[in-house]
Design a protein around this motif. Structure first.
Motif, mmCIF file in Angstrom:
data_model
loop_
_atom_site.group_PDB
_atom_site.id
_atom_site.type_symbol
_atom_site.label_atom_id
_atom_site.label_comp_id
_atom_site.label_asym_id
_atom_site.label_seq_id
_atom_site.Cartn_x
_atom_site.Cartn_y
_atom_site.Cartn_z
ATOM 1 N N MET A 136 0.670 -1.229 -0.039
ATOM 2 C CA MET A 136 -0.021 -0.011 0.028
ATOM 3 C C MET A 136 0.775 1.157 0.123
ATOM 4 O O MET A 136 0.511 2.292 -0.797
ATOM 5 N N PHE A 137 1.841 1.340 0.703
ATOM 6 C CA PHE A 137 2.943 2.358 0.893
ATOM 7 C C PHE A 137 3.460 2.731 -0.582
ATOM 8 O O PHE A 137 3.546 3.705 -0.910
ATOM 9 N N ARG A 138 3.808 1.570 -1.171
ATOM 10 C CA ARG A 138 4.377 1.794 -2.583
ATOM 11 C C ARG A 138 3.597 2.172 -3.576
ATOM 12 O O ARG A 138 3.798 3.278 -4.261
ATOM 13 N N VAL A 139 2.253 1.865 -3.541
ATOM 14 C CA VAL A 139 1.178 2.335 -4.451
ATOM 15 C C VAL A 139 0.833 3.732 -4.124
ATOM 16 O O VAL A 139 0.843 4.663 -4.929
ATOM 17 N N PHE A 140 1.069 4.272 -2.744
ATOM 18 C CA PHE A 140 0.751 5.405 -2.424
ATOM 19 C C PHE A 140 1.935 6.459 -2.974
ATOM 20 O O PHE A 140 1.757 7.394 -3.687
ATOM 21 N N MET A 141 3.033 5.720 -2.596
ATOM 22 C CA MET A 141 4.401 6.869 -3.233
ATOM 23 C C MET A 141 4.262 6.873 -4.386
ATOM 24 O O MET A 141 4.915 7.857 -5.029
ATOM 25 N N THR A 142 3.904 5.950 -5.388
ATOM 26 C CA THR A 142 4.154 6.311 -6.805
ATOM 27 C C THR A 142 2.729 6.833 -7.323
ATOM 28 O O THR A 142 2.681 7.001 -8.554
ATOM 29 N N GLY A 143 1.728 7.327 -6.419
ATOM 30 C CA GLY A 143 0.674 7.859 -6.879
ATOM 31 C C GLY A 143 0.060 6.873 -8.054
ATOM 32 O O GLY A 143 -0.746 7.386 -8.561
ATOM 33 N N SER A 144 0.078 5.605 -7.604
ATOM 34 C CA SER A 144 -0.694 4.606 -8.532
ATOM 35 C C SER A 144 -2.118 4.589 -8.263
ATOM 36 O O SER A 144 -2.939 3.594 -9.275
ATOM 37 N N TYR A 145 -2.533 5.324 -7.275
ATOM 38 C CA TYR A 145 -4.141 5.070 -7.175
ATOM 39 C C TYR A 145 -4.817 5.953 -7.799
ATOM 40 O O TYR A 145 -5.937 6.211 -7.989
ATOM 41 N N LYS A 146 -4.251 6.961 -8.490
ATOM 42 C CA LYS A 146 -4.957 8.215 -9.167
ATOM 43 C C LYS A 146 -5.478 7.587 -10.767
ATOM 44 O O LYS A 146 -5.090 6.286 -10.938
ATOM 45 N N PRO A 147 -6.266 8.235 -11.120
ATOM 46 C CA PRO A 147 -7.039 7.753 -12.250
ATOM 47 C C PRO A 147 -6.254 6.815 -13.233
ATOM 48 O O PRO A 147 -5.168 7.423 -13.620
ATOM 49 N N PRO A 148 -6.361 5.986 -13.928
ATOM 50 C CA PRO A 148 -7.613 5.152 -13.750
ATOM 51 C C PRO A 148 -7.894 4.297 -12.771
ATOM 52 O O PRO A 148 -8.550 3.424 -12.690
ATOM 53 N N ARG A 149 -7.024 4.051 -11.711
ATOM 54 C CA ARG A 149 -6.778 3.040 -10.785
ATOM 55 C C ARG A 149 -7.434 3.256 -9.367
ATOM 56 O O ARG A 149 -7.018 2.614 -8.389
ATOM 57 N N GLU A 150 -8.329 4.317 -9.288
ATOM 58 C CA GLU A 150 -9.004 4.477 -8.104
ATOM 59 C C GLU A 150 -9.649 3.380 -7.434
ATOM 60 O O GLU A 150 -9.504 3.046 -6.068
ATOM 61 N N PHE A 151 -10.524 2.665 -8.385
ATOM 62 C CA PHE A 151 -11.403 1.528 -7.568
ATOM 63 C C PHE A 151 -10.426 0.639 -7.262
ATOM 64 O O PHE A 151 -10.620 -0.162 -6.383
ATOM 65 N N ASN A 152 -9.283 0.325 -7.854
ATOM 66 C CA ASN A 152 -8.462 -1.049 -7.560
ATOM 67 C C ASN A 152 -7.776 -0.700 -6.244
ATOM 68 O O ASN A 152 -7.610 -1.533 -5.313
#
Ligand code: HEM
Lengths: 271, 358
Positions: A136-152
């Motif tokens: 989760m920390f990595r996904v946050f730090m690379t901003g990978s939750y931003k569109p289009p990956r919000e739902f994931n």
């Protein structure tokens, strides 16, 4: 015309055996493609194998790098598989009743030769909590939750909660002092659920005339424990949730999660 | 030696430990250039290792860190420090590239490679390494098994599993309905809401700090300072009766901590007005209720007009209010901590009649 002699490059025994093996009918019936030495076959490896087809065929270079993904999502999944396997073995020995639970764990330790399944299961579970956090920390730090990956990301948060709950329900099963008191401390919180716990704010308002609707024997904690304290009911409930309910749910969500990683355009990268 | 231990015990007290963690985060971000260097990274890991090696010479310290279920937390501390540094290292690197007009490193690695063999082999190797670590760990560290469950024998302290100790630590400052139910639910909802609140399109798919300053600072505060350091605190530094003990201190069951916490209503009615507590709870708690309502409902509006004006305009009202509400809920813990430490404040609102204490 002089004889021209083609000189085969020398190849070692291992490679010759490998070449022979991959040409046998048996091998070819399992893997429906030649050796992955050219591009066409590299595509086929990924497309014709049910386990590998979770992957794309090609991938941006940064997505392969440990530096970028830290491999934490993959390790979380791998640990989940290890836990499923070792958990299955543990289920052969363990009976979730007050009479047997503790004794079965002792038995596992004393009588099963080379028994490290319980250790692998316990430490694997701790490790999975850590890898999921770091993922989760990595996904946050690379901003990978931003569109289009919000739902994931949202699916991920639910899986994080499920991972913690799996760990929590498993903690009770050895039925020793450590187990029941940790679960007692944890589940006591449910007593204070607003409206739904008998010591929660607002619960006193829910009453029919003189009869309180929420009391110790029907509140949120009771539903969790199947009783007013951590006893036989709680053990069975936690066992069923731990071995069947939660793994099923998280398994389905993992399928969704991986599917979405692909559908959202693969591992994230700069646009 | 004993001087160093006394020194560390002293600074491990939550009242110092927590502000120091906040300060460390501030320093980390302010001096991130220096922190992100490889040399600093090695130094940090080396320092942590030295600390544990030094600690291991102490019997009390050994006792807590070698409890089988605590071993993963020692690992977590190393991993967390390492990965925080590692992420920052790449973020700073990309920021410097940007300053030179170059795209982030990940952009240069945009061309596609074959999953077979490039990825599959990496996965295979990670998987084997992970298995080896797990097997070695399992061989050398036995899973704990204590006495059979006995409902009439409560261990002291009784601790939840380690990953929930942050929540148990919150019980010091909040009642169970908040610490155990409402705030955890808000943590989950808040995490899920992140992608919908954060509308900054930059920094998608690569490490960066300078393009996402606020987001990363807030996340690090929640994840590293609040969640993780409270777990460390709850695991290593809380002994019998949930009393604070330094890492080199013996867990003496009779250690006395003066408990003189006072409710806000007492401060106001008894100490300021010199009258007794009113009988009616609404009157008695009116000040606290107004304060809490103001914190939740008035403060966001006020901030929208002052400090957070830029965000209010950028995000629009719905997003802004949800975000600020969640943020204030997160801050409620440090706020309550400070109130407790400075004023010995127990509850801001104390309506015991309905189990409603804030
Ligand atoms: C049971 C736990 C989980 C498993 C097994 C899992 C597995 C994975 C895997 C294998 C990937 C591929 C890339 C990688 O390895 O980093 C991935 C990506 C992703 N995960 Fe998870 N994950 C889990 C939990 C989470 C959590 C807790 C979150 C966030 C709160 C999350 C959010 C994401 C997102 C947004 C991506 C896409 C990242 C990208 O494209 O760079 N996952 N996950």
């Amino acid at each position: 015309m002089a004889d021209t002699k083609t000189v085969e490059p020398e190849i070692g025994f291992a490679e010759r055996s490998w070449n022979w093996l991959t040409e046998t009918q048996l091998w070819k019936s399992i893997f429906r493609h030649g050796r992955p030495t050219n591009d066409r076959n590299r595509v086929l490896v990924m497309l014709t194998n049910v386990f590998l087809h979770l992957h794309p065929v090609r991938l941006r270079k940064s997505g392969v790098r440990l530096r970028y993904t830290w491999c934490m999502g993959g390790l979380s999944f791998f640990l989940f598989l290890v836990l499923t396997f070792t958990g299955l073995l543990l289920m052969f020995y363990y009976r979730p009743t007050l009479e047997y639970a503790y004794a079965d764990i002792v038995g596992l330790r004393e009588h099963v030769p080379l028994g490290i399944m319980r250790e692998m299961h316990r430490w694997g579970a701790h490790a999975m909590v850590i890898t999921v956090w770091l993922h989760m920390f990595r996904v946050f730090m690379t901003g990978s939750y931003k569109p289009p990956r919000e739902f994931n990301w949202t699916v991920g948060v639910i899986m994080l909660v499920l991972t913690l709950l799996l760990s929590f329900t498993g903690y009770l099963l050895p039925w020793d002092q450590l187990a029941i008191w940790a679960i007692t401390v944890g589940s006591n919180m449910a007593r204070a659920t607003p409206f739904l716990g008998h010591e929660g704010p607002g619960a006193a308002l829910l009453r029919l005339g003189d009869v309180p609707l929420i009391h110790a024997a029907d509140d949120a904690r009771f539903a969790l424990l199947g009783g007013t304290f951590v006893g036989e009911g709680a053990l069975l409930r936690f066992y069923v949730l731990h071995c069947v309910g939660l793994p099923l749910v998280i398994g389905v969500l993992m399928a969704v999660h991986f599917w979405r990683v692909r559908k959202d355009g693969g591992i994230s990268g700069p646009l | 030696m004993s001087f160093i231990k006394t020194f560390i015990n002293f600074f491990a007290d939550p009242r110092l430990f927590f502000p120091m963690a906040v300060a460390a985060l501030g320093l980390l971000i302010w001096k991130r250039r220096a922190v992100a260097t490889t040399r600093f990274g090695w130094g940090l890991m080396g320092f942590l290792t030295l600390f544990f090696l030094f600690g291991a010479t102490d019997a009390n310290f050994r006792l807590i860190i070698t409890k089988p279920d605590n071993v993963p937390i020692v690992g977590l501390m190393f991993l967390l420090v390492f990965f925080t540094w590692y992420a920052l290292h790449h973020a700073v690197m990309n920021d410097e590239r940007r300053a030179q007009g170059k795209p982030p490193l990940e952009k240069d690695e945009e061309d596609r490679v074959w999953v077979w063999p490039d990825l599959v082999y990496t996965e295979l190797i990670s998987l084997i390494l992970c298995s080896v670590v797990l097997i070695v760990w399992s061989i050398f560290l036995k899973a704990p098994l204590e006495q059979p469950a006995n409902r009439s024998l409560t261990p002291n302290p009784s601790k939840a599993p380690w990953y929930f100790l942050g929540l148990q630590e919150m019980l010091v400052y909040f009642d169970p309905w908040l610490a155990g139910v409402v705030l955890p639910s808000l943590i989950i909802v808040g995490l899920m809401a992140i992608p919908y609140i954060d509308t900054n399109p930059k920094g998608n798919g690569y490490f960066t700090f300078s393009e996402r300053k606020a987001e990363i600072t807030i996340f690090l505060f929640g994840f590293a300072v609040l969640w993780s350091s409270l777990i460390v605190l709850g695991t290593f530094l809380r002994g019998p009766n949930w009393t604070f003990f330094g890492p080199f201190e013996y867990w003496d069951i009779h250690k006395l901590v003066p408990l003189t916490n006072v409710n806000l209503s007492e401060y106001i009615w008894v100490r300021a007005f010199q009258s007794g507590l009113p009988k009616n709870w609404l009157v008695r708690e009116s000040f606290g209720i107004v304060l809490v309502l103001a914190y939740v409902f008035v403060l966001p509006g006020l901030l929208a007009r002052t400090w957070l004006k830029v965000y209010y305009e950028k995000m629009g009202p719905p997003r802004y209010y949800v975000a600020v509400f969640l943020f204030l809920m997160m801050l409620s813990l440090p706020v309550k901590m400070l109130l407790r430490w400075i004023f010995n404040l127990k509850y801001i609102v104390a309506i015991g009649e309905f189990f409603f204490n804030v």
